[in-house]
Design a protein around this motif. Structure first.
Motif, PDB file in Angstrom:
ATOM      1  N   ALA A   1       5.759   7.490   6.128  1.00  0.00           N
ATOM      2  CA  ALA A   1       5.129   7.043   5.031  1.00  0.00           C
ATOM      3  C   ALA A   1       3.865   7.525   4.572  1.00  0.00           C
ATOM      4  O   ALA A   1       3.039   7.537   5.661  1.00  0.00           O
ATOM      5  CB  ALA A   1       5.387   5.564   4.683  1.00  0.00           C
ATOM      6  N   PHE A   2       3.427   7.797   3.639  1.00  0.00           N
ATOM      7  CA  PHE A   2       2.014   8.192   3.246  1.00  0.00           C
ATOM      8  C   PHE A   2       1.424   7.803   1.986  1.00  0.00           C
ATOM      9  O   PHE A   2       2.025   7.132   1.227  1.00  0.00           O
ATOM     10  CB  PHE A   2       1.996   9.969   3.068  1.00  0.00           C
ATOM     11  N   PRO A   3      -0.057   7.323   1.967  1.00  0.00           N
ATOM     12  CA  PRO A   3      -0.444   6.497   0.720  1.00  0.00           C
ATOM     13  C   PRO A   3      -0.443   7.306  -0.700  1.00  0.00           C
ATOM     14  O   PRO A   3      -0.400   8.469  -0.482  1.00  0.00           O
ATOM     15  CB  PRO A   3      -1.719   6.462   1.094  1.00  0.00           C
ATOM     16  N   VAL A   4      -0.193   6.442  -1.531  1.00  0.00           N
ATOM     17  CA  VAL A   4      -0.057   7.223  -3.033  1.00  0.00           C
ATOM     18  C   VAL A   4      -1.408   6.528  -3.712  1.00  0.00           C
ATOM     19  O   VAL A   4      -1.967   7.310  -4.375  1.00  0.00           O
ATOM     20  CB  VAL A   4       1.226   6.584  -3.660  1.00  0.00           C
ATOM     21  N   LEU A   5      -1.572   5.182  -3.508  1.00  0.00           N
ATOM     22  CA  LEU A   5      -2.578   4.608  -4.439  1.00  0.00           C
ATOM     23  C   LEU A   5      -3.408   3.563  -3.338  1.00  0.00           C
ATOM     24  O   LEU A   5      -2.512   3.132  -2.330  1.00  0.00           O
ATOM     25  CB  LEU A   5      -2.180   3.813  -5.707  1.00  0.00           C
TER      26      LEU A   5
END
Length: 218
Positions: free
Chosen positions: A151-155
């Motif tokens: 998982a990676f950050p979007v906001l």
């Protein structure tokens, strides 16, 4: 489809009166499948499935493991074989999980997350744990029902609700993301009177989230 006054109802966009699909108490979300059925979740009965035209709901239980644990915000995956759900694991925390409609198994995809949503880009987008205002994207294969990456950050600034079942974001088919910022009034406790003419009169504002206000009988 929507919940109101102890019922799951549907309303045609072309007009007409709302139709009752099924009774439901303390609803925690629902999703409309391509086969014409609706899966909805409640605090009382976990996951249930009903034909969108109405009828008796079917309980979705895990074989040999008793009733479903508390689940929220179900989201139908492509193919109609499984759902994404938020799964409570105690202490007010939730995990992102996938529920198989064929065999009733429930498997955690990501810890400390809620409001999972599948996007056509091949990701499960979800809000980070209760102490965060982040939105993450997890690479996901809807055929294998498994994560394919990290998982990676979007906001980093997205609003939440104390109920952990009201999505404050939506992703369009073309990848456009609409969301409510965490720095808006949603993160504060604001109550207002609204007059019939639309005039707003503040009642109180506190630095904590407020949810589902109700008036006393008097």
């Amino acid at each position: 489809g929507f919940f109101t006054q102890g019922s799951l109802k549907k309303l045609a966009l072309s007009g007409g009166a709302p139709l009752t699909v099924a009774p439901v108490t303390a609803a925690t979300g629902g999703t409309w499948l391509s086969d014409g059925t609706i899966v909805f979740a409640s605090e009382a009965k976990g996951l249930e499935r009903v034909d969108a035209s109405g009828g008796a709901p079917e309980a979705l239980t895990r074989p040999g493991q008793g009733p479903m644990p508390l689940v929220t915000s179900p989201w139908a995956l492509p193919g109609g074989r499984a759902l994404l759900v938020g799964l409570r694991r105690g202490g007010g925390f939730f995990d992102v999980a996938v529920f198989s409609l064929s065999d009733g198994t429930l498997r955690v995809l990501a810890e400390d997350g809620f409001n999972p949503t599948y996007t056509r880009s091949g990701h499960v987008v979800y809000q980070q744990g209760r102490a965060s205002t982040g939105l993450l994207a997890l690479p996901f294969d809807p055929q294998r029902l498994a994560a394919t990456g990290t998982a990676f950050p979007v906001l980093s600034d997205i609003g939440t609700r104390v109920s952990f079942q009201g999505r404050t974001f939506s992703v369009a088919d073309d990848g456009t993301l609409a969301y409510v910022q965490g720095t808006t009034v949603l993160e504060h406790g604001a109550l207002l009177w609204v007059g019939q003419g639309g005039a707003l009169t503040p009642i109180v504002e506190i630095p904590r989230a407020l949810d589902t206000p109700r008036l006393s009988p008097d």
